[in-house]
Design a protein around this motif. Structure first.
Motif, PDB file in Angstrom:
ATOM      1  N   ALA A  55      11.951 -49.482  43.178  1.00  0.00           N
ATOM      2  CA  ALA A  55      12.295 -49.375  44.592  1.00  0.00           C
ATOM      3  C   ALA A  55      13.434 -48.392  44.814  1.00  0.00           C
ATOM      4  O   ALA A  55      14.213 -48.095  43.911  1.00  0.00           O
ATOM      5  CB  ALA A  55      12.684 -50.744  45.147  1.00  0.00           C
ATOM      6  N   ASP A  56      13.526 -47.903  46.044  1.00  0.00           N
ATOM      7  CA  ASP A  56      14.619 -47.021  46.451  1.00  0.00           C
ATOM      8  C   ASP A  56      15.715 -47.881  47.064  1.00  0.00           C
ATOM      9  O   ASP A  56      15.581 -48.376  48.184  1.00  0.00           O
ATOM     10  CB  ASP A  56      14.101 -46.000  47.465  1.00  0.00           C
ATOM     11  CG  ASP A  56      15.190 -45.026  47.916  1.00  0.00           C
ATOM     12  OD1 ASP A  56      16.307 -45.098  47.364  1.00  0.00           O
ATOM     13  OD2 ASP A  56      14.920 -44.208  48.813  1.00  0.00           O
ATOM     14  N   VAL A  57      16.803 -48.091  46.334  1.00  0.00           N
ATOM     15  CA  VAL A  57      17.868 -48.978  46.788  1.00  0.00           C
ATOM     16  C   VAL A  57      18.555 -48.443  48.042  1.00  0.00           C
ATOM     17  O   VAL A  57      19.125 -49.201  48.828  1.00  0.00           O
ATOM     18  CB  VAL A  57      18.901 -49.191  45.665  1.00  0.00           C
ATOM     19  CG1 VAL A  57      19.995 -50.153  46.105  1.00  0.00           C
ATOM     20  CG2 VAL A  57      18.208 -49.737  44.416  1.00  0.00           C
ATOM     21  N   SER A  58      18.468 -47.146  48.292  1.00  0.00           N
ATOM     22  CA  SER A  58      19.124 -46.569  49.467  1.00  0.00           C
ATOM     23  C   SER A  58      18.527 -47.069  50.774  1.00  0.00           C
ATOM     24  O   SER A  58      19.160 -46.960  51.829  1.00  0.00           O
ATOM     25  CB  SER A  58      19.038 -45.041  49.421  1.00  0.00           C
ATOM     26  OG  SER A  58      17.683 -44.602  49.536  1.00  0.00           O
ATOM     27  N   VAL A  59      17.308 -47.636  50.737  1.00  0.00           N
ATOM     28  CA  VAL A  59      16.684 -48.111  51.970  1.00  0.00           C
ATOM     29  C   VAL A  59      17.416 -49.314  52.538  1.00  0.00           C
ATOM     30  O   VAL A  59      17.160 -49.712  53.675  1.00  0.00           O
ATOM     31  CB  VAL A  59      15.202 -48.481  51.729  1.00  0.00           C
ATOM     32  CG1 VAL A  59      14.414 -47.276  51.273  1.00  0.00           C
ATOM     33  CG2 VAL A  59      15.079 -49.610  50.708  1.00  0.00           C
ATOM     34  N   LEU A  60      18.341 -49.895  51.780  1.00  0.00           N
ATOM     35  CA  LEU A  60      19.097 -51.041  52.290  1.00  0.00           C
ATOM     36  C   LEU A  60      19.998 -50.663  53.464  1.00  0.00           C
ATOM     37  O   LEU A  60      20.503 -51.537  54.167  1.00  0.00           O
ATOM     38  CB  LEU A  60      19.951 -51.641  51.174  1.00  0.00           C
ATOM     39  CG  LEU A  60      19.189 -52.410  50.089  1.00  0.00           C
ATOM     40  CD1 LEU A  60      20.148 -52.819  48.990  1.00  0.00           C
ATOM     41  CD2 LEU A  60      18.520 -53.626  50.678  1.00  0.00           C
ATOM     42  N   PHE A  61      20.189 -49.385  53.697  1.00  0.00           N
ATOM     43  CA  PHE A  61      21.114 -48.955  54.736  1.00  0.00           C
ATOM     44  C   PHE A  61      20.395 -48.437  55.980  1.00  0.00           C
ATOM     45  O   PHE A  61      21.016 -47.813  56.828  1.00  0.00           O
ATOM     46  CB  PHE A  61      22.045 -47.869  54.182  1.00  0.00           C
ATOM     47  CG  PHE A  61      22.822 -48.319  52.977  1.00  0.00           C
ATOM     48  CD1 PHE A  61      23.938 -49.122  53.130  1.00  0.00           C
ATOM     49  CD2 PHE A  61      22.421 -47.964  51.701  1.00  0.00           C
ATOM     50  CE1 PHE A  61      24.657 -49.552  52.021  1.00  0.00           C
ATOM     51  CE2 PHE A  61      23.135 -48.383  50.594  1.00  0.00           C
ATOM     52  CZ  PHE A  61      24.253 -49.180  50.756  1.00  0.00           C
TER      53      PHE A  61
END
Length: 300
Positions: A55-61
């Motif tokens: 997963a792309d952890v940056s999508v949390l923002f």
């Protein structure tokens, strides 16, 4: 929308398989417990590791994720305010969505993009699950010291697997196939076995039987199927998100309660009836709720 029914049909068949096994399979009395333990210790950790690692952890923002997180948090808090006796399991049942097994086909066939649900999966695995499991362990074991609170997540194989997957995702580490392939293969067995264990739990029992968890179950179902999509819609509208993103977060908020909630209850021996009935009822209500959302957005 018609294609999305295939996902629900698949789930129904697997759950019915578990129900039939418990009713006619001649299994030992502890079969359900052993199966859930296997999923807890081995299968689910493998699934979570591979899901988070890719997963792309940056999508949390992203703003849509903030809306989804806000809607879930409000439902988590509302449940204990509306009814007593649900505890952590009641809050989870009211706001923890089935973003993986039902969310992915819904995102694929209704929203047109499977990646729309990945941020919610990452959020629930990295933040909601560790917090909930820590609270459940503290509630069931009575450990209240700072040391116990800080180390409880590290004794949970699913949280450890999630954190390791996050490390891989953040660092971009590429694992050799000789190590990754067995983990992926084992993880593929997790969802079917969770559904089979859930089906086994339904055998010989009625939904919403009179008892102390009945009111908590009704409140969780109402919050999950009605309040959470409405709250997500209102939050997204207040943030002036584009119409397509408002639709996305509303649909994703209408997803049913995740089977993992039942797995957590099974692990800690609490809230099993509440989790079982809420999962069953919200899953059954998911299709008409999603159709209603689509119908209303057509005129909005």
């Amino acid at each position: 929308m018609f294609a999305a029914f295939s996902g629900f049909l698949l789930i129904a068949v697997v759950v019915l398989t578990g129900w039939g096994l418990r009713r006619w399979g001649g299994l030992p009395e502890n079969a359900e417990t052993v199966l859930a333990r296997l999923v807890w210790l081995v299968l689910n950790p493998c699934l979570l590791f591979t899901a988070v690692a890719g997963a792309d952890v940056s999508v949390l923002f992203s703003e849509p994720l903030l809306v989804s997180a806000g809607a879930a948090l409000i439902c988590f808090v509302l449940h204990p305010l509306l009814v007593r006796g649900g505890g952590v399991m009641g809050s989870l049942a009211a706001g923890y969505v089935n973003a993986n097994y039902i969310g992915i086909p819904i995102a694929t066939y209704v929203l047109g993009d499977a990646t729309r649900v990945i941020p919610i999966i990452v959020l629930q695995l990295l933040i909601v699950t560790p917090a909930a499991l820590t609270l459940l362990e503290l509630a069931t074991t009575g450990r209240t010291s700072l040391r116990a609170t800080m180390t409880a997540p590290l004794r949970n194989p699913m949280i450890v697997a999630t954190l390791l997957g996050a490390v891989v995702a953040v660092t971009g580490l590429r694992l050799p196939s000789i190590l990754l392939d067995p983990v992926v293969t084992i993880g593929h067995a997790a969802v079917p076995l969770v559904l089979i264990a859930f089906g086994m739990s339904l055998s010989g029992r009625r939904v919403l039987e009179p008892g102390p968890e009945r009111a908590a179950t009704i409140a969780a179902v109402a919050l999950k199927t009605t309040a959470m999509p409405l709250i997500a819609f209102l939050l997204a509208t207040a943030l002036r998100l584009p119409r397509i993103e408002v639709y996305d977060v509303t649909v994703l908020a209408a997803l049913p309660t995740a089977q993992n909630v039942y797995l957590y209850g099974q692990r800690f021996g609490t809230g099993l009836i509440l989790a079982r009935d809420t999962i069953f009822l919200t899953t059954a209500a998911c299709v008409p709720v999603l159709l209603s959302v689509a119908f209303l957005f057509a005129f909005w």
